[in-house]
Motif scaffolding. Sequence first.
Motif, mmCIF file in Angstrom:
data_model
loop_
_atom_site.group_PDB
_atom_site.id
_atom_site.type_symbol
_atom_site.label_atom_id
_atom_site.label_comp_id
_atom_site.label_asym_id
_atom_site.label_seq_id
_atom_site.Cartn_x
_atom_site.Cartn_y
_atom_site.Cartn_z
ATOM 1 N N TYR A 50 -7.143 10.316 -3.841
ATOM 2 C CA TYR A 50 -8.398 9.745 -4.122
ATOM 3 C C TYR A 50 -8.544 8.263 -4.106
ATOM 4 C CZ TYR A 50 -12.232 7.902 -6.990
ATOM 5 O OH TYR A 50 -13.346 7.091 -7.244
ATOM 6 N N VAL A 51 -7.506 7.701 -4.247
ATOM 7 C CA VAL A 51 -7.004 6.214 -4.327
ATOM 8 C C VAL A 51 -6.908 5.525 -2.668
ATOM 9 C CG1 VAL A 51 -5.873 4.309 -5.082
ATOM 10 C CG2 VAL A 51 -6.222 6.126 -6.805
ATOM 11 N N PHE A 52 -5.963 6.555 -2.126
ATOM 12 C CA PHE A 52 -5.460 5.758 -0.965
ATOM 13 C C PHE A 52 -5.829 6.851 0.312
ATOM 14 C CE2 PHE A 52 -2.482 4.392 -4.264
ATOM 15 C CZ PHE A 52 -2.408 3.040 -4.072
ATOM 16 N N GLY A 53 -6.466 7.780 0.055
ATOM 17 C CA GLY A 53 -6.858 8.553 0.997
ATOM 18 C C GLY A 53 -5.830 9.671 1.616
ATOM 19 N N VAL A 105 0.574 -1.168 0.004
ATOM 20 C CA VAL A 105 -0.183 -0.075 0.030
ATOM 21 C C VAL A 105 0.893 1.177 -0.008
ATOM 22 C CG1 VAL A 105 -1.766 1.327 1.301
ATOM 23 C CG2 VAL A 105 -2.031 -1.028 1.060
ATOM 24 N N ARG A 106 2.077 1.266 0.776
ATOM 25 C CA ARG A 106 2.798 2.340 0.768
ATOM 26 C C ARG A 106 3.471 2.843 -0.245
ATOM 27 N NH1 ARG A 106 4.178 0.073 5.843
ATOM 28 N NH2 ARG A 106 3.127 1.040 7.635
ATOM 29 N N ALA A 107 3.910 1.620 -0.906
ATOM 30 C CA ALA A 107 4.720 1.626 -2.171
ATOM 31 C C ALA A 107 3.646 2.036 -3.305
ATOM 32 C CB ALA A 107 5.386 0.350 -2.539
ATOM 33 N N ARG A 157 4.160 5.455 -5.571
ATOM 34 C CA ARG A 157 4.203 5.184 -7.150
ATOM 35 C C ARG A 157 3.176 6.042 -7.707
ATOM 36 N NH1 ARG A 157 4.748 -0.911 -7.358
ATOM 37 N NH2 ARG A 157 4.334 -0.672 -9.721
ATOM 38 N N ALA A 158 2.169 6.091 -7.222
ATOM 39 C CA ALA A 158 0.780 6.842 -7.541
ATOM 40 C C ALA A 158 0.975 8.264 -7.462
ATOM 41 C CB ALA A 158 -0.461 6.380 -6.985
ATOM 42 N N LYS A 159 1.385 8.706 -6.484
ATOM 43 C CA LYS A 159 1.856 10.174 -6.451
ATOM 44 C C LYS A 159 2.826 10.773 -7.413
ATOM 45 C CE LYS A 159 0.993 10.934 -1.235
ATOM 46 N NZ LYS A 159 1.669 11.150 -0.037
ATOM 47 N N LEU A 160 3.764 9.885 -7.335
ATOM 48 C CA LEU A 160 4.917 10.074 -8.502
ATOM 49 C C LEU A 160 4.161 10.152 -10.098
ATOM 50 C CD1 LEU A 160 7.982 8.360 -7.313
ATOM 51 C CD2 LEU A 160 7.517 11.030 -7.342
ATOM 52 N N ASP A 218 -0.500 -5.430 -8.528
ATOM 53 C CA ASP A 218 0.334 -5.958 -7.343
ATOM 54 C C ASP A 218 -0.496 -5.667 -5.892
ATOM 55 O OD1 ASP A 218 3.065 -6.298 -5.840
ATOM 56 O OD2 ASP A 218 2.354 -4.501 -4.842
ATOM 57 N N LEU A 219 -1.353 -5.000 -5.722
ATOM 58 C CA LEU A 219 -2.134 -4.624 -4.615
ATOM 59 C C LEU A 219 -3.392 -5.655 -4.424
ATOM 60 C CD1 LEU A 219 -3.106 -0.692 -4.613
ATOM 61 C CD2 LEU A 219 -1.735 -1.851 -2.874
#
Length: 242
Positions: free
Chosen positions: A109-112, A88-90, A94-97, A152-153
């Motif tokens: 929106y995805v991870f809060g 989740v952290r990874a 990666r989503a932020k980047l 992966d998630l």
Amino acid sequence: MLAGPTTPISPMCRALARTINMLTSAALVDIDRSEEDRNFFKDRAASLAPLLAALLTNKRMLEEFDLGPGDANQAAVEIGDEVLDRGVRAGNTRAKLGLAHKTGLGASYVFGDRVNSLTEAPLKVQPGLVREAAERLDDVPSFEDKARIKSDLLARVDLQEGQLKKRDEGYAARAKLESEGVRLVVEAADMLVQTKAALDGRFPRQRSYVARFFLDVSRKRKRSEDGDEGDEGTDAGGAAEG
């Protein structure tokens, strides 16, 4: 006090063993008793022996489960939780980047707003929350790692859900063993009452003698030097054993 139906399985095993051993010893050692008395002792001991064997088997199976599959299932769940948190952290990083220069919905929106809302969720509900987060990736703009993050998630979620299911199945198996143990303890308590009644009937006005055949489970345990609690080993009459 005689071991009763609410006595834990370990002291019940000790109580039953004491009565069997006393009956067996009386048949061999009490030279003042008649041949009929000796046979009575032997028969009573023989009637209790299978029940003690069943109790010991149940106790051993519970202990083996707790130290084996039970603890292994819990360990797998705890490691699975770490693996899921790591993913989740990874994925969030990666989503932020990947979405940093995109317009529209972002990684929050995805991870809060705080990824800890997922990683610190209760073990049983966390996989479902992470699965929902992975599905929300479909709603954000495309970026290079998007499909890999989702895959992966979901793989990590499936892994943890499998471990949780296995642990639950273990809990159910243990509950059956525990239920059987409760049934055996109740049966043992009834047998001890019947044995005492038979001894009282055969040896009237010999309360002290009869009391020696039974472990007094009401006595406080003494704590040994290594911290374990041990039974003081008294008979039902309250006299200390020599």
